[in-house]
Design a protein around this motif. Structure first.
Motif, mmCIF file in Angstrom:
data_model
loop_
_atom_site.group_PDB
_atom_site.id
_atom_site.type_symbol
_atom_site.label_atom_id
_atom_site.label_comp_id
_atom_site.label_asym_id
_atom_site.label_seq_id
_atom_site.Cartn_x
_atom_site.Cartn_y
_atom_site.Cartn_z
ATOM 1 N N ASN A 10 0.828 -1.208 0.000
ATOM 2 C CA ASN A 10 0.000 0.000 0.000
ATOM 3 C C ASN A 10 0.862 1.257 0.000
ATOM 4 O OD1 ASN A 10 -2.328 -1.516 0.024
ATOM 5 N ND2 ASN A 10 -2.640 -1.371 2.232
ATOM 6 N N TRP A 11 1.898 1.248 0.833
ATOM 7 C CA TRP A 11 2.780 2.415 0.927
ATOM 8 C C TRP A 11 3.496 2.666 -0.404
ATOM 9 C CZ3 TRP A 11 3.478 6.609 3.585
ATOM 10 C CH2 TRP A 11 4.698 7.285 3.566
ATOM 11 N N VAL A 146 0.743 4.087 11.372
ATOM 12 C CA VAL A 146 0.300 5.139 10.459
ATOM 13 C C VAL A 146 -0.945 5.881 10.948
ATOM 14 C CG1 VAL A 146 1.258 3.899 8.484
ATOM 15 C CG2 VAL A 146 -1.153 3.565 9.088
ATOM 16 N N TYR A 147 -1.416 5.602 12.147
ATOM 17 C CA TYR A 147 -2.744 6.051 12.529
ATOM 18 C C TYR A 147 -2.782 7.419 13.227
ATOM 19 C CZ TYR A 147 -3.968 1.213 11.538
ATOM 20 O OH TYR A 147 -4.152 -0.007 10.914
ATOM 21 N N LEU A 152 1.102 11.903 8.114
ATOM 22 C CA LEU A 152 0.592 10.755 7.373
ATOM 23 C C LEU A 152 -0.907 10.858 7.060
ATOM 24 C CD1 LEU A 152 2.495 7.785 9.052
ATOM 25 C CD2 LEU A 152 2.861 8.762 6.787
ATOM 26 N N ARG A 153 -1.508 12.007 7.378
ATOM 27 C CA ARG A 153 -2.934 12.171 7.090
ATOM 28 C C ARG A 153 -3.244 11.957 5.602
ATOM 29 N NH1 ARG A 153 -7.424 14.040 9.413
ATOM 30 N NH2 ARG A 153 -6.280 14.586 11.311
ATOM 31 N N MET A 202 13.076 8.590 5.145
ATOM 32 C CA MET A 202 11.844 8.932 5.858
ATOM 33 C C MET A 202 11.881 8.348 7.272
ATOM 34 S SD MET A 202 8.835 8.405 3.018
ATOM 35 C CE MET A 202 8.809 9.348 1.508
ATOM 36 N N GLY A 203 11.598 9.175 8.247
ATOM 37 C CA GLY A 203 11.569 8.704 9.622
ATOM 38 C C GLY A 203 12.893 8.810 10.355
#
Length: 350
Positions: A10-11, A146-147, A152-153, A202-203
């Protein structure tokens, strides 16, 4: 070509749709219940794994095969087809993952099984396949973190209502009102040695803020045989009903979190993947525990959900059972620890 868990796919699809000049083809996994309908995909994928894997591989190939380095790619000749391979190892010994066009599925599979007869090769079903992770120490289903992040919206809004992230089911005795309490970082999963700050990614800022010395670490829990027997006998005796313990994989949610407590009842970690290993003749679970919990310590895994269980279709009304377990190395398999490719498995037990 990427093959793996749905959150990563998905990512990647999300990133591909975010301004990159790339075309993506999505080859959906085969349905677990085709109900008589034909299964059609772009590629088939097999693995030849186990102590005799290389003998099978060379017989299939019709001669010696170069043992390329771990996770490097090569080629193999099978039934007149030249297919791509990945040097892999799901059982603590050298093996290959191989793939090719789906229309050659039948003849390639038949050729591999025929070549492997003299070496005891057996086709492995989807239920048994997941057991190897208990021995090799790979935790396959951490919750996607991711929530909550505002950054990450856009990703959450891009995800469909039927996505893995939307339909993921948490299961187990650990219950928190904060979804962040279910997030895991690389050190907790045994991948701390992979983290390098010599490049941007990223991150990076989030990982640089973490003190590795204070993080939980990955271990294997070897469950007490008497307590396991009590669980398995529950459906047929007159005692309490416990959450059904399925064999060989006992997980009953997409992401499983069972509380691990010490003798004082204090939470010291989380059990994340549970099942039975026929090779080790034990029930094992992969877990992450506080850094001060030593190997050899006895802890308790709280099996079953609180308050009689949730309303998930995989849960029946039950009582919780504290199961004794010994904190053991990850990987649990001696072969995987001592003979596997040098890397996170050996670092984790050093």
């Amino acid at each position: 070509m990427f093959v793996g868990r749905a959150p990563v796919a998905n990512w990647l699809n999300f990133q591909a749709s975010s301004g990159y000049n790339v075309d993506v083809r999505f080859d959906q996994r085969s349905p677990s219940r085709p109900y008589g309908k034909p299964v059609t995909r772009e590629v088939w994928r097999f693995q030849i794994q186990g102590p005799n894997a290389w003998k099978v591989i060379e017989k299939v190939n019709g001669g010696p095969v170069e043992q390329v380095r771990f996770f490097r790619m090569g080629h193999l000749n099978v039934a007149g087809e030249r297919v791509r391979t990945l040097r892999h190892g799901m059982a603590g010994a050298p093996g290959l993952e191989l793939w090719g066009p789906y229309e050659t599925y039948g003849k390639v599979r038949d050729a591999i099984l025929e070549a492997g007869q003299e070496f005891g090769l057996e086709p492995c079903g989807s239920r048994a396949y997941g057991c190897n992770t208990l021995e090799s120490g790979w935790i396959p289903s951490p919750l996607p973190a991711v929530y909550t992040s505002e950054e990450l919206r856009p990703y959450r809004e891009w995800l469909g209502a039927d996505s893995y992230e939307a339909t993921n089911a948490l299961a187990g005795s650990f219950v928190s009102d904060k979804i962040e309490d279910y997030y895991l970082n690389p050190w907790e999963l045994g991948y701390g040695s992979f983290v390098k700050f010599d490049h941007d990614f990223m991150g990076r800022d989030a990982l640089e803020a973490i003190d590795p010395e204070t993080q939980r670490r990955k271990v294997t829990l070897a469950w007490n045989a008497d307590d396991v027997a009590k669980l398995l006998a529950s459906p047929v005796d007159d005692g309490p009903d416990y959450q059904f313990f399925d064999l060989p994989n006992a997980n009953y949610g997409s992401s499983n979190f069972d509380s691990i407590v010490d003798a004082d009842g204090s939470l010291v970690g989380l059990s994340l993947f549970t099942g039975y290993s026929a090779n080790e003749r034990r029930v094992l679970s992969l877990a992450t525990v506080n850094p001060d919990v030593p190997l050899g310590a006895e802890v308790q895994v709280i099996w079953g959900e609180p308050d009689g269980g949730s309303r998930k279709t995989t849960v029946q009304s039950h009582e919780q059972l504290p199961v004794r377990a010994i904190v053991s190395p990850a990987p649990y398999s001696v072969m995987a620890r001592e003979s596997y490719h040098t890397g996170w498995r050996t670092v984790a037990t050093a």
